[in-house]
Structures are given as C-alpha cells and as structure tokens.
Scaffold this active site. Structure first.
Site, PDB file in Angstrom:
ATOM      1  N   HIS A  81      42.953 -15.438 -35.606  1.00  0.00           N
ATOM      2  CA  HIS A  81      44.329 -14.601 -34.999  1.00  0.00           C
ATOM      3  C   HIS A  81      45.641 -14.540 -35.561  1.00  0.00           C
ATOM      4  O   HIS A  81      46.656 -14.133 -34.946  1.00  0.00           O
ATOM      5  CB  HIS A  81      43.695 -14.854 -33.424  1.00  0.00           C
ATOM      6  CG  HIS A  81      44.660 -15.934 -32.726  1.00  0.00           C
ATOM      7  ND1 HIS A  81      43.848 -17.081 -32.222  1.00  0.00           N
ATOM      8  CD2 HIS A  81      45.338 -16.328 -32.415  1.00  0.00           C
ATOM      9  CE1 HIS A  81      44.352 -17.939 -31.817  1.00  0.00           C
ATOM     10  NE2 HIS A  81      45.800 -17.480 -31.706  1.00  0.00           N
ATOM     11  N   ASP A 133      37.674 -17.442 -35.750  1.00  0.00           N
ATOM     12  CA  ASP A 133      38.593 -17.657 -35.846  1.00  0.00           C
ATOM     13  C   ASP A 133      39.596 -18.353 -36.585  1.00  0.00           C
ATOM     14  O   ASP A 133      39.432 -19.559 -36.232  1.00  0.00           O
ATOM     15  CB  ASP A 133      39.102 -17.553 -34.299  1.00  0.00           C
ATOM     16  CG  ASP A 133      40.768 -17.414 -33.735  1.00  0.00           C
ATOM     17  OD1 ASP A 133      40.964 -16.960 -35.295  1.00  0.00           O
ATOM     18  OD2 ASP A 133      40.923 -17.737 -33.369  1.00  0.00           O
ATOM     19  N   SER A 225      48.588 -22.041 -31.674  1.00  0.00           N
ATOM     20  CA  SER A 225      47.348 -21.506 -32.066  1.00  0.00           C
ATOM     21  C   SER A 225      47.074 -22.393 -33.960  1.00  0.00           C
ATOM     22  O   SER A 225      48.275 -22.568 -34.385  1.00  0.00           O
ATOM     23  CB  SER A 225      47.616 -19.859 -32.347  1.00  0.00           C
ATOM     24  OG  SER A 225      46.424 -20.208 -31.401  1.00  0.00           O
TER      25      SER A 225
END
Length: 268
Positions: A81, A133, A225
């Site tokens: 992402h 992911d 992230s």
C-alpha cells in the site's frame, strides 16, 4: 489513515519489518480516524545504529511517507500500500521515490540517498485490509548498510502469541500529532488470532498477524507503514494497517512474511 507490512540464500538475508495503512505524507480526510489505517506510539527514541538495515522512503521532494528494510544492497521490502498514490490509488512512479539509509534524524543530510529503479507489488494485493500487503523496491545504486535476516518460509514459532516484536519508524507519535523527524521504536507482543479477528473481522491469518497490548498505548502510527517488526534479530513482518493509533483492544496488523519468502526470493 494508513500506516501507512533464492531459497536458502534469501532466508539468510537481512530485512526489517503497523496498522491502518500507515503512510504519512498527506492529511487524513474527515472521519478517517475511525477507519482501519496504516504508525510508533508509546515508544522510545532509537538510533539508526541499532537498526542499520532500516530505510526511510520519501518522495522526490524529500517527504517521508513509509519505511522499509534492506534485503540486499539494492533490494528493499516494504508494504504494497506504500506504493499507491494516496489521492489517485494508482501506483507511485519509481522515478519519484527515494530510499534513505543511515539517517536517524530525517531533518539532517546524514546517510545515503538511493533512487528507485523499479517496484514489484504482490500480484494478489487489492488493499491493505485484504492481505498480500508486500512490495519490493530495486534501487539504482547499492547501499553499504547491513541487511537483516528474515524468517524462513512457513515458520510459525515467531508468530506465537506473546512473542515480543520491535517496531521502528518515523511516523506519528499520537493519532492527531505530527510525524517524528527522529527514529523511534516500540516493543509489542504478538496477539492471538482470536484477539486480532475481534478487532478486524476481515483478518486473514495466512497473510497477517497482530501485535499490541490490550490496554493500548503502544503501536505503530501513520508514517510507519512498510517498516519492520523484528523478533530475535530477524524480520518477521511489515507494518500494514490498524484503526487509530494505540487504542485499547485494537492491535496493529502486520504482513506475515513467513508466507512470502519464496515470492520475495524471486525478486532477487
């Protein structure tokens, strides 16, 4: 908001491994705090010397939005992402990406900046709450920093509930606060699948695992992230997503890298 997760040879590589998509350059939209998002909250100051394999990912203007870990001198693992443009949903242009290694304080010019040549995103990725992911960046120049060892394909022991993982990043230190310019780290224990599913109905134990404490207060946050969660000096996961930052009974969700080692090996 989002926070923002060749066989035997690869399993010996060094890499590093939070919950809503924890990317952190752009402002959250109204109501985003209640949605699963991809974050280090409740942690302590750290230095790049203790995590020399950690890299900060920035755009061409130097704005940090995610983290990553060196697999080889020219390969970085991060979250899929992180490779999405937050406004359009399209894939980021590799030519506009930079990987910074050897820098504790992002406001300085310490360390080395490498341009990105190409990006591989897991073909099964449809969104951070759906799993898969994970992404790999190929750099235009090798970095001299050490790499981190990664878990073996199919390993389960590192994900046993209670195992303590250490998360690193430059993300927000509170839900509504600014990102940190200096590196921080936090220790969080792996939770049970049941605790994770209670917080996230779409939880998939094949591709994910959760870590956090029931009372909250320790977590990754926006901007973390793609960064690592490390246990026993090995990369076990990548910061993926979560709801808010450090809320009670809402652990962070991480990409379970033991299920992707063979696919990562192909990218080397």
């Amino acid at each position: 908001m989002t926070r923002g997760r060749t066989g035997t040879a690869v399993r010996r590589l060094v890499i590093t491994g939070a919950v809503a998509a924890l990317t952190g350059v752009y402002p959250a939209t109204a109501g985003a705090a209640e949605e699963p998002q991809a974050r280090v909250l409740g942690g302590t100051a750290a230095t790049i010397d203790e995590a020399p394999w950690l890299v900060a990912l920035t755009d061409a203007q130097g704005r940090q939005f995610c983290g990553g870990t060196l697999l080889t001198p020219i390969k970085v693992v991060t979250a899929a992402h992180c490779m999405q443009e937050p406004l359009t949903g399209g894939q980021r242009d590799p030519q506009r990406l930079r990987a910074i290694a050897g820098r504790t304080d992002l406001s300085t010019t310490d360390g080395t900046v490498a341009e990105v040549e190409r990006v591989w995103v897991h073909p099964g990725f449809r969104g951070y709450t759906s799993g898969d992911d994970v992404a790999v960046l190929t750099l235009r120049r090798p970095l001299r920093q050490p790499q981190l060892e990664v878990v073996e394909q199919g390993e389960t022991e590192p994900y046993r509930p209670g195992t303590v993982g250490r998360v690193y990043g430059w993300g927000k230190t509170s839900e509504s606060g600014p990102p940190s310019t200096t590196l921080r780290a936090v220790d969080v224990p792996v939770t049970t699948d049941e605790a994770c599913r209670a917080a996230y109905p779409n939880y998939d134990p094949r591709s994910m695992f959760c870590a956090g404490v029931p009372e909250g207060g320790r977590d990754a946050c926006a901007g973390d992230s793609g960064g690592p969660i490390v246990a026993d000096n090995r990369l076990i996961g990548v910061v993926s997503y979560g709801t808010g930052c450090g809320r009670p009974n809402t652990p962070g969700v991480y990409t379970r890298l033991s299920n992707y080692i063979d696919e990562l090996a192909e990218q080397l």
